[in-house]
Write an enzyme that holds these catalytic residues in place. Structure first.
Site, PDB file in Angstrom:
ATOM      1  N   THR A 174     129.598  31.483 -12.995  1.00  0.00           N
ATOM      2  CA  THR A 174     129.818  32.928 -12.925  1.00  0.00           C
ATOM      3  C   THR A 174     131.259  33.351 -13.195  1.00  0.00           C
ATOM      4  O   THR A 174     132.200  32.578 -12.950  1.00  0.00           O
ATOM      5  CB  THR A 174     129.414  33.416 -11.513  1.00  0.00           C
ATOM      6  N   GLN A 230     115.906  35.534 -12.619  1.00  0.00           N
ATOM      7  CA  GLN A 230     116.023  36.283 -13.883  1.00  0.00           C
ATOM      8  C   GLN A 230     116.123  35.334 -15.084  1.00  0.00           C
ATOM      9  O   GLN A 230     115.386  35.448 -16.056  1.00  0.00           O
ATOM     10  CB  GLN A 230     117.275  37.155 -13.867  1.00  0.00           C
ATOM     11  N   LEU A 236     116.245  23.396  -3.095  1.00  0.00           N
ATOM     12  CA  LEU A 236     117.430  22.636  -3.513  1.00  0.00           C
ATOM     13  C   LEU A 236     118.319  22.241  -2.348  1.00  0.00           C
ATOM     14  O   LEU A 236     119.168  21.361  -2.476  1.00  0.00           O
ATOM     15  CB  LEU A 236     118.246  23.458  -4.518  1.00  0.00           C
ATOM     16  N   TYR A 239     124.435  26.820 -14.495  1.00  0.00           N
ATOM     17  CA  TYR A 239     125.044  28.140 -14.738  1.00  0.00           C
ATOM     18  C   TYR A 239     126.077  28.453 -13.680  1.00  0.00           C
ATOM     19  O   TYR A 239     125.896  28.148 -12.498  1.00  0.00           O
ATOM     20  CB  TYR A 239     123.955  29.236 -14.752  1.00  0.00           C
ATOM     21  N   ALA A 254     119.905  29.456  -7.787  1.00  0.00           N
ATOM     22  CA  ALA A 254     121.210  29.680  -7.148  1.00  0.00           C
ATOM     23  C   ALA A 254     121.035  30.636  -5.988  1.00  0.00           C
ATOM     24  O   ALA A 254     120.064  31.390  -5.929  1.00  0.00           O
ATOM     25  CB  ALA A 254     122.202  30.272  -8.166  1.00  0.00           C
ATOM     26  N   TYR A 266     130.697  33.602  -2.378  1.00  0.00           N
ATOM     27  CA  TYR A 266     129.797  33.269  -3.493  1.00  0.00           C
ATOM     28  C   TYR A 266     130.578  32.587  -4.615  1.00  0.00           C
ATOM     29  O   TYR A 266     130.191  31.510  -5.094  1.00  0.00           O
ATOM     30  CB  TYR A 266     129.099  34.536  -4.003  1.00  0.00           C
TER      31      TYR A 266
HETATM   32  N1  LIG Z   1     122.839  37.661 -11.500  1.00  0.00           N
HETATM   33  C1  LIG Z   1     124.068  37.741 -12.023  1.00  0.00           C
HETATM   34  O1  LIG Z   1     124.592  38.843 -12.264  1.00  0.00           O
HETATM   35  C2  LIG Z   1     124.842  36.504 -12.368  1.00  0.00           C
HETATM   36  C3  LIG Z   1     126.138  36.643 -12.849  1.00  0.00           C
HETATM   37  C4  LIG Z   1     126.864  35.489 -13.183  1.00  0.00           C
HETATM   38  C5  LIG Z   1     126.284  34.246 -13.041  1.00  0.00           C
HETATM   39  N2  LIG Z   1     125.022  34.143 -12.547  1.00  0.00           N
HETATM   40  C6  LIG Z   1     124.455  32.796 -12.399  1.00  0.00           C
HETATM   41  O2  LIG Z   1     123.364  32.666 -13.303  1.00  0.00           O
HETATM   42  C7  LIG Z   1     122.364  31.795 -12.759  1.00  0.00           C
HETATM   43  C8  LIG Z   1     121.024  32.502 -12.778  1.00  0.00           C
HETATM   44  O3  LIG Z   1     121.121  33.685 -11.978  1.00  0.00           O
HETATM   45  P1  LIG Z   1     119.925  34.715 -11.825  1.00  0.00           P
HETATM   46  O4  LIG Z   1     120.511  36.073 -11.945  1.00  0.00           O
HETATM   47  O5  LIG Z   1     118.791  34.303 -12.708  1.00  0.00           O
HETATM   48  O6  LIG Z   1     119.578  34.466 -10.289  1.00  0.00           O
HETATM   49  P2  LIG Z   1     118.325  35.022  -9.444  1.00  0.00           P
HETATM   50  O7  LIG Z   1     117.547  36.003 -10.235  1.00  0.00           O
HETATM   51  O8  LIG Z   1     118.867  35.414  -8.111  1.00  0.00           O
HETATM   52  O9  LIG Z   1     117.434  33.728  -9.288  1.00  0.00           O
HETATM   53  C9  LIG Z   1     117.849  32.637  -8.521  1.00  0.00           C
HETATM   54  C10 LIG Z   1     116.623  31.857  -8.152  1.00  0.00           C
HETATM   55  O10 LIG Z   1     117.044  30.744  -7.358  1.00  0.00           O
HETATM   56  C11 LIG Z   1     116.084  30.587  -6.328  1.00  0.00           C
HETATM   57  N3  LIG Z   1     116.650  29.904  -5.177  1.00  0.00           N
HETATM   58  C12 LIG Z   1     117.491  30.401  -4.221  1.00  0.00           C
HETATM   59  N4  LIG Z   1     117.724  29.472  -3.281  1.00  0.00           N
HETATM   60  C13 LIG Z   1     117.017  28.367  -3.653  1.00  0.00           C
HETATM   61  C14 LIG Z   1     116.865  27.079  -3.089  1.00  0.00           C
HETATM   62  N5  LIG Z   1     117.441  26.729  -1.918  1.00  0.00           N
HETATM   63  N6  LIG Z   1     116.058  26.200  -3.731  1.00  0.00           N
HETATM   64  C15 LIG Z   1     115.442  26.545  -4.868  1.00  0.00           C
HETATM   65  N7  LIG Z   1     115.538  27.744  -5.449  1.00  0.00           N
HETATM   66  C16 LIG Z   1     116.340  28.642  -4.853  1.00  0.00           C
HETATM   67  C17 LIG Z   1     115.649  31.996  -5.964  1.00  0.00           C
HETATM   68  O11 LIG Z   1     114.384  31.955  -5.354  1.00  0.00           O
HETATM   69  P3  LIG Z   1     114.048  32.936  -4.117  1.00  0.00           P
HETATM   70  O12 LIG Z   1     114.382  34.313  -4.585  1.00  0.00           O
HETATM   71  O13 LIG Z   1     112.611  32.694  -3.881  1.00  0.00           O
HETATM   72  O14 LIG Z   1     114.945  32.479  -2.993  1.00  0.00           O
HETATM   73  C18 LIG Z   1     115.617  32.670  -7.322  1.00  0.00           C
HETATM   74  O15 LIG Z   1     114.348  32.608  -7.926  1.00  0.00           O
HETATM   75  C19 LIG Z   1     122.874  31.422 -11.369  1.00  0.00           C
HETATM   76  O16 LIG Z   1     123.526  30.196 -11.426  1.00  0.00           O
HETATM   77  C20 LIG Z   1     123.868  32.514 -11.026  1.00  0.00           C
HETATM   78  O17 LIG Z   1     124.850  32.074 -10.105  1.00  0.00           O
HETATM   79  C21 LIG Z   1     124.287  35.240 -12.228  1.00  0.00           C
END
Ligand SMILES: NC(=O)c1ccc[n+]([C@@H]2O[C@H](COP(=O)([O-])OP(=O)(O)OC[C@H]3O[C@@H](n4cnc5c(N)ncnc54)[C@H](OP(=O)(O)O)[C@@H]3O)[C@@H](O)[C@H]2O)c1
Length: 291
Positions: free
Chosen positions: A100, A11, A36, A98, A59, A124
């Protein structure tokens, strides 16, 4: 200015691909292009790109699944950021990462500030906290942005789930006793690019200070409040009622904090940026999702 972006199909990563373009030459990797969890592959990619800035938007974000596979969560959320940080030290790169709201237990009665004690409720949150600690311990130049309740027009998120369910069902039952700030991924990406510009100027002048900052939209609501505004903003849905329920009535493998509110004063003061209310971002994002 070479920028290596990980997680480009996530996202936040998707939006960063665009907002980082004016800052430097962006090399954006998806999971297949850079795993990663593979330390050798990470080092090879760093040798190839020679980044001045690493933006780690990748992540392991499957909060419930992390309870049954904590090793996988730790590999991506704890070990990988620590490795990126150690490499950043050796290469003189700046690391943006980033984290959380789930590093907190949610017991505080007011919004969390950066210095509040952490106490994650699940695997998590523990893995993300370990990632923060690994980065700090490395001594690399870094900015860590803790965000919350992220949604976007693409990807798996609460907004898209609600739109799908509201088209199928007459009643939605949504948790009303967890509060936080829904945060548009684009806002995070735009704020990141602006903060990065400032950080680069600070580094040029030798006055950069690493830090951890809370970065969310302003305002607060519950998941029920968020769902209600999504439904009210869209016509033509099947749903008639959005019923508030308690967390206890919607058991999940991972416990969630009741209070996810993050105080963003430090971010706004350091970078001189305004953070819009979540209610002002939602319609802009909805505009991009076809009816
Ligand atoms: N989503 C939330 O509500 C939320 C809330 C608080 C903080 N955050 C933090 O904000 C940041 C961005 O989150 P987001 O919502 O954009 O996450 P997201 O939509 O789940 O995207 C995470 C990306 O990381 C990739 N990924 C997973 N495992 C991987 C690996 N081993 N090597 C390389 N890439 C990998 C995934 O690819 P695949 O799908 O292909 O595996 C996905 O494209 C993260 O640090 C998250 O912890 C998110």
């Amino acid at each position: 200015m070479n920028i290596l972006l990980t997680g480009k199909n996530g996202q936040v990563g998707w939006e960063l691909q665009r907002t980082l373009q004016p800052v430097g030459k962006v090399t954006a990797c998806d999971h297949a292009g850079l795993d990663l969890a593979d330390a050798a592959a990470v080092r090879r990619k760093l040798d190839e790109v020679r980044p001045d800035v690493i933006v780690n938007a990748a992540a392991y974000t499957a909060v419930d699944k992390a309870e049954s596979e904590p090793e996988q969560a730790n590999a991506v959320n704890a070990a990988a950021p620590a490795l990126l940080a150690q490499e950043a030290v050796q290469r003189g790169a700046l690391l943006i990462h980033y984290s959380t709201d789930y590093v907190f237990d949610g017991a505080k009665a007011s919004p969390y500030v950066e210095t509040d004690p952490t106490n994650p409720l699940g695997a998590y949150g523990r893995s993300k906290l370990a990632g923060e600690e690994g980065i700090r311990a490395s001594g690399c130049d870094h900015l860590i942005f803790r965000t919350s309740w992220v949604y976007a027009a693409r990807g798996a998120n609460f907004l898209r789930t609600i739109l799908r369910l509201a088209a199928e069902r007459e009643e939605l039952r949504i948790v009303a006793d967890q509060v936080g700030a829904p945060t548009w991924a684009r806002l995070i990406a735009e704020a990141t690019a602006l903060a990065l510009r400032q950080a680069l100027a600070e580094r040029r002048h030798g006055r950069f200070e690493s830090g951890l900052f809370h970065l969310t939209c302003a305002g607060e609501t519950s998941w029920h409040g968020f769902a209600s505004l999504i439904v009210a903003s869209r016509g033509g849905l099947r749903v008639k009622t959005v019923t508030p329920i308690a967390t206890a009535d919607y058991p999940t493998p991972a416990k969630r904090p009741a209070n996810s509110r993050l105080n963003t004063d430090a971010f706004r003061a350091r970078f001189g940026l305004a953070l819009p209310d979540w209610r002002d971002c939602l319609p802009l994002c909805l505009e991009e999702i076809p009816q």
